[in-house]
Design an enzyme around this catalytic site. Structure first.
Site, PDB file in Angstrom:
ATOM      1  N   ASN A   1     -10.493 -20.773 -17.083  1.00  0.00           N
ATOM      2  CA  ASN A   1     -10.509 -21.631 -18.453  1.00  0.00           C
ATOM      3  C   ASN A   1     -11.950 -22.144 -18.509  1.00  0.00           C
ATOM      4  OD1 ASN A   1      -9.787 -23.341 -20.512  1.00  0.00           O
ATOM      5  ND2 ASN A   1      -8.393 -24.485 -19.092  1.00  0.00           N
ATOM      6  N   CYS A  40      -9.901 -27.786 -17.441  1.00  0.00           N
ATOM      7  CA  CYS A  40      -9.304 -28.653 -16.453  1.00  0.00           C
ATOM      8  C   CYS A  40     -10.155 -29.892 -16.076  1.00  0.00           C
ATOM      9  CB  CYS A  40      -8.936 -28.039 -14.936  1.00  0.00           C
ATOM     10  SG  CYS A  40      -7.978 -26.554 -15.046  1.00  0.00           S
ATOM     11  N   CYS A  52       0.887 -32.605 -14.357  1.00  0.00           N
ATOM     12  CA  CYS A  52      -0.511 -32.384 -13.287  1.00  0.00           C
ATOM     13  C   CYS A  52      -1.166 -33.790 -13.000  1.00  0.00           C
ATOM     14  CB  CYS A  52      -1.424 -31.089 -14.011  1.00  0.00           C
ATOM     15  SG  CYS A  52      -2.811 -30.755 -13.063  1.00  0.00           S
ATOM     16  N   CYS A  67     -15.930 -25.481 -11.283  1.00  0.00           N
ATOM     17  CA  CYS A  67     -14.797 -26.716 -11.600  1.00  0.00           C
ATOM     18  C   CYS A  67     -15.788 -27.835 -12.188  1.00  0.00           C
ATOM     19  CB  CYS A  67     -14.200 -27.234 -10.600  1.00  0.00           C
ATOM     20  SG  CYS A  67     -13.295 -28.713 -10.914  1.00  0.00           S
ATOM     21  N   SER A  75      -2.014 -29.027  -4.354  1.00  0.00           N
ATOM     22  CA  SER A  75      -2.780 -28.023  -4.350  1.00  0.00           C
ATOM     23  C   SER A  75      -3.979 -28.257  -3.532  1.00  0.00           C
ATOM     24  CB  SER A  75      -3.125 -27.511  -5.661  1.00  0.00           C
ATOM     25  OG  SER A  75      -4.318 -26.594  -5.516  1.00  0.00           O
ATOM     26  N   GLU A 118      -7.254 -37.638 -15.530  1.00  0.00           N
ATOM     27  CA  GLU A 118      -6.697 -36.895 -16.513  1.00  0.00           C
ATOM     28  C   GLU A 118      -5.242 -36.692 -15.783  1.00  0.00           C
ATOM     29  OE1 GLU A 118      -9.326 -34.158 -18.788  1.00  0.00           O
ATOM     30  OE2 GLU A 118      -7.492 -32.806 -17.881  1.00  0.00           O
ATOM     31  N   SER A 175      -5.937 -22.811  -3.018  1.00  0.00           N
ATOM     32  CA  SER A 175      -7.006 -22.144  -3.880  1.00  0.00           C
ATOM     33  C   SER A 175      -7.943 -21.250  -3.073  1.00  0.00           C
ATOM     34  CB  SER A 175      -7.859 -23.422  -4.578  1.00  0.00           C
ATOM     35  OG  SER A 175      -6.849 -24.409  -5.160  1.00  0.00           O
ATOM     36  N   LEU A 176      -7.651 -20.105  -3.066  1.00  0.00           N
ATOM     37  CA  LEU A 176      -8.096 -19.219  -2.220  1.00  0.00           C
ATOM     38  C   LEU A 176      -9.655 -18.568  -2.958  1.00  0.00           C
ATOM     39  CD1 LEU A 176      -8.405 -17.524   0.495  1.00  0.00           C
ATOM     40  CD2 LEU A 176      -6.929 -15.670  -0.756  1.00  0.00           C
ATOM     41  N   ASN A 177      -9.304 -18.093  -4.101  1.00  0.00           N
ATOM     42  CA  ASN A 177     -10.229 -17.793  -5.089  1.00  0.00           C
ATOM     43  C   ASN A 177     -11.326 -16.826  -4.837  1.00  0.00           C
ATOM     44  OD1 ASN A 177      -9.151 -19.982  -6.739  1.00  0.00           O
ATOM     45  ND2 ASN A 177     -10.541 -21.408  -6.492  1.00  0.00           N
ATOM     46  N   GLY A 234      -9.789 -34.001  -8.587  1.00  0.00           N
ATOM     47  CA  GLY A 234      -9.822 -34.414  -6.944  1.00  0.00           C
ATOM     48  C   GLY A 234      -8.942 -33.491  -6.064  1.00  0.00           C
ATOM     49  N   GLU A 235      -9.362 -33.703  -4.893  1.00  0.00           N
ATOM     50  CA  GLU A 235      -8.815 -32.706  -3.628  1.00  0.00           C
ATOM     51  C   GLU A 235      -7.823 -33.796  -3.006  1.00  0.00           C
ATOM     52  OE1 GLU A 235      -8.611 -29.679  -2.207  1.00  0.00           O
ATOM     53  OE2 GLU A 235      -7.527 -30.894  -0.916  1.00  0.00           O
ATOM     54  N   CYS A 293     -17.045 -27.223  -6.005  1.00  0.00           N
ATOM     55  CA  CYS A 293     -16.726 -26.063  -6.411  1.00  0.00           C
ATOM     56  C   CYS A 293     -17.593 -25.765  -7.598  1.00  0.00           C
ATOM     57  CB  CYS A 293     -15.191 -25.816  -6.602  1.00  0.00           C
ATOM     58  SG  CYS A 293     -14.164 -26.154  -5.046  1.00  0.00           S
ATOM     59  N   CYS A 300     -14.440 -35.480  -7.609  1.00  0.00           N
ATOM     60  CA  CYS A 300     -14.218 -34.663  -6.546  1.00  0.00           C
ATOM     61  C   CYS A 300     -15.544 -34.389  -5.427  1.00  0.00           C
ATOM     62  CB  CYS A 300     -13.544 -33.494  -6.780  1.00  0.00           C
ATOM     63  SG  CYS A 300     -12.982 -32.455  -5.342  1.00  0.00           S
TER      64      CYS A 300
HETATM   65  N1  SAH Z   1      -8.688 -29.572  -5.703  1.00  0.00           N
HETATM   66  C1  SAH Z   1      -7.436 -28.828  -5.594  1.00  0.00           C
HETATM   67  C2  SAH Z   1      -6.634 -29.509  -6.662  1.00  0.00           C
HETATM   68  C3  SAH Z   1      -7.077 -29.502  -8.164  1.00  0.00           C
HETATM   69  S1  SAH Z   1      -8.029 -28.129  -8.621  1.00  0.00           S
HETATM   70  C4  SAH Z   1      -7.714 -27.638  -5.613  1.00  0.00           C
HETATM   71  O1  SAH Z   1      -9.033 -27.157  -5.670  1.00  0.00           O
HETATM   72  O2  SAH Z   1      -6.983 -26.728  -4.999  1.00  0.00           O
HETATM   73  C5  SAH Z   1      -6.427 -27.158  -9.105  1.00  0.00           C
HETATM   74  C6  SAH Z   1      -6.570 -25.670  -9.554  1.00  0.00           C
HETATM   75  O3  SAH Z   1      -7.557 -25.360 -10.641  1.00  0.00           O
HETATM   76  C7  SAH Z   1      -7.393 -25.140  -8.256  1.00  0.00           C
HETATM   77  O4  SAH Z   1      -6.896 -23.893  -7.965  1.00  0.00           O
HETATM   78  C8  SAH Z   1      -8.802 -24.590  -9.045  1.00  0.00           C
HETATM   79  O5  SAH Z   1      -9.124 -23.356  -8.075  1.00  0.00           O
HETATM   80  C9  SAH Z   1      -8.507 -24.475 -10.303  1.00  0.00           C
HETATM   81  N2  SAH Z   1      -9.403 -24.678 -11.347  1.00  0.00           N
HETATM   82  C10 SAH Z   1     -10.551 -25.351 -11.303  1.00  0.00           C
HETATM   83  N3  SAH Z   1     -11.238 -25.428 -12.639  1.00  0.00           N
HETATM   84  C11 SAH Z   1     -10.757 -24.337 -13.137  1.00  0.00           C
HETATM   85  C12 SAH Z   1     -10.946 -23.808 -14.534  1.00  0.00           C
HETATM   86  N4  SAH Z   1     -12.026 -24.118 -15.186  1.00  0.00           N
HETATM   87  N5  SAH Z   1     -10.181 -22.643 -14.690  1.00  0.00           N
HETATM   88  C13 SAH Z   1      -9.043 -22.401 -14.142  1.00  0.00           C
HETATM   89  N6  SAH Z   1      -8.645 -22.937 -12.901  1.00  0.00           N
HETATM   90  C14 SAH Z   1      -9.531 -24.060 -12.572  1.00  0.00           C
HETATM   91 FE1  SF4 Z   2     -12.217 -30.439  -6.372  1.00  0.00          FE
HETATM   92 FE2  SF4 Z   2     -10.513 -28.632  -6.724  1.00  0.00          FE
HETATM   93 FE3  SF4 Z   2     -12.224 -28.852  -8.488  1.00  0.00          FE
HETATM   94 FE4  SF4 Z   2     -12.847 -27.801  -6.160  1.00  0.00          FE
HETATM   95  S1  SF4 Z   2     -11.557 -26.887  -7.663  1.00  0.00           S
HETATM   96  S2  SF4 Z   2     -14.130 -29.269  -7.237  1.00  0.00           S
HETATM   97  S3  SF4 Z   2     -11.639 -29.069  -4.914  1.00  0.00           S
HETATM   98  S4  SF4 Z   2     -11.086 -30.341  -7.917  1.00  0.00           S
END
Ligand code: SAH
Ligand code: SF4
Length: 380
Positions: A322, A365, A131, A145, A224, A100, A246-248, A192-193, A142, A138
């Protein structure tokens, strides 16, 4: 039609080759050096989808290229368009995988869409951001995600990473946006990462920044990562583009539950890597923080986040979760998001709230591509 040749695996993928590798290939074929420059321009400046399009290359040369190398192009499989102009593309790879890419136009300038906010730029510049994905699925797992539910199917090649840009540019030109390269900014925040596909990502960046290619500005590309510490350090040294982390979460206990990567490289290690990240003008690291209702959105979290980031030359991007991912997490709502931001502000930490793009096209996403994968599996 040019001849179709078997033995896909042994042949180099033309779109994944650097300018010097392409030159070497063309030299081996006994062609003049300018042919390599022409080929590179077709591939990366004009974003050609096939060798047939490269009409000023002699036909015998194109036939040899078709025999000795491969050129696979992504196909647009589905597009969802939002009323705010966001377009989600589901793209199909040559081996039937789905990824995507999400296009986000922003006519109002940097202030209204933040991952790329750049203080040095006039607020009036039109920004068209894509994007991009770096892997099919991935491996990072997480829990919030959608992409994680797929696991890692495979890495994308450098050519496939670049081709997302070229296919979307072509689609935007078709829609009437003028210029060879309608896209102005890239964020590596799709499926993906990126730092888990390090070599291909670096190679794609080299191509995307190249003057003879798409010629993106290093200030307009952000990658990212979920926090692969050793690769963050390498990344800082080996490419000039920007980094988002991505700290989160604000404690390792909490973060490890959301992001298994924390068990390997904890928050302290991550902050250390960011502290030593080579910054130059306009290259401050961004911390992303996905706000999850009743999980990491309390005032206490805001206080801990401020303490963690105190004194670091970083920016914070708050991302309201989201939903629609069916993973059991919720969006905290605008009020809580604003309160969280205010808490940070009162402690001297400036945070932007990422604007929700394409809410009316609903998919979280990665969701479009995840669906595509399920459908194709069911169909096989
Ligand atoms: N793998 C990398 C880049 C892709 S994810 C990473 O994790 O940074 C990009 C961003 O989207 C990350 O900050 C992740 O925490 C966030 N993300 C993933 N799923 C999401 C969702 N459902 N709503 C909002 N942000 C989300
Ligand atoms: Fe992969 Fe980023 Fe999703 Fe974590 S947030 S599973 S690293 S795409």
């Amino acid at each position: 039609m040019l001849p179709v040749v078997q033995d896909e695996a042994a042949r180099p993928d033309l779109r994944s080759l650097s300018a010097s590798e392409l030159s070497a290939l063309v030299a081996r074929m006994g062609e003049q050096p300018y042919r390599a420059r022409q080929l590179y321009a077709w591939l990366h400046r004009k974003g050609a989808a096939s060798l047939e399009e490269m009409t000023d290359l002699p036909r015998p040369f194109r036939e040899r290229l078709a025999a000795e190398a491969s050129l696979s192009t992504l196909a647009i499989d589905a597009v969802q368009e939002s009323t705010d102009g966001t377009r989600k593309y589901r793209l199909r790879t040559h081996d039937g995988r789905f990824i995507e890419s999400v296009y986000m136009p922003d006519e109002a300038g940097p202030q209204s869409f933040d991952p790329e906010a750049d203080e040095e730029e006039p607020a009036t510049r039109v920004r068209r951001t894509l994007c991009v994905s770096t892997q099919v699925g991935c491996a990072m797992g997480c829990s919030f995600c959608m992409t994680a539910t797929m696991g890692l199917l495979r890495n994308l090649s450098a050519g496939e990473i670049c081709d997302q840009v070229y296919r979307v540019n072509a689609d935007l030109r078709r829609l009437g946006i003028r210029g060879q390269r309608p896209l102005t900014n890239l964020v590596f925040m799709g499926m993906g990462e990126p730092l888990h596909n390090y070599d291909n990502v670096l190679r794609s960046l080299e191509i995307l920044l190249s003057e003879a290619g798409p010629d993106f500005s290093q200030r307009h590309i952000t990658v990212s990562t979920s926090g692969l510490v050793p690769n963050i350090v390498r990344f800082g040294e080996e490419t000039p583009v920007k980094l988002a982390v991505s700290l989160n979460a604000t404690t390792d206990e909490q973060r490890a539950k959301l992001m298994p990567v924390d068990k390997k490289w904890n928050i302290a290690a991550l902050i250390d890597a960011v502290r030593s990240f080579p910054t130059r003008q306009g290259r401050r690291v961004t911390f992303e923080y996905v706000l999850l209702r009743d999980v990491n959105d309390s005032d206490a979290d805001a206080a801990r986040l401020s303490a963690l980031l105190k004194g670091l030359p970083v920016k914070v991007n708050l991302i309201p979760y989201n939903e629609n991912a069916g993973l059991g997490f919720g969006d905290p709502g605008a009020e809580r998001v604003a309160a969280f931001r205010k808490q940070l502000g009162s402690r001297g930490i400036t945070a932007m709230v990422r604007k929700n793009r394409g809410r009316d096209i609903a998919a979280a996403c990665g969701q479009l591509a995840v669906e595509g994968q399920r459908r194709s599996r069911a169909g096989n």
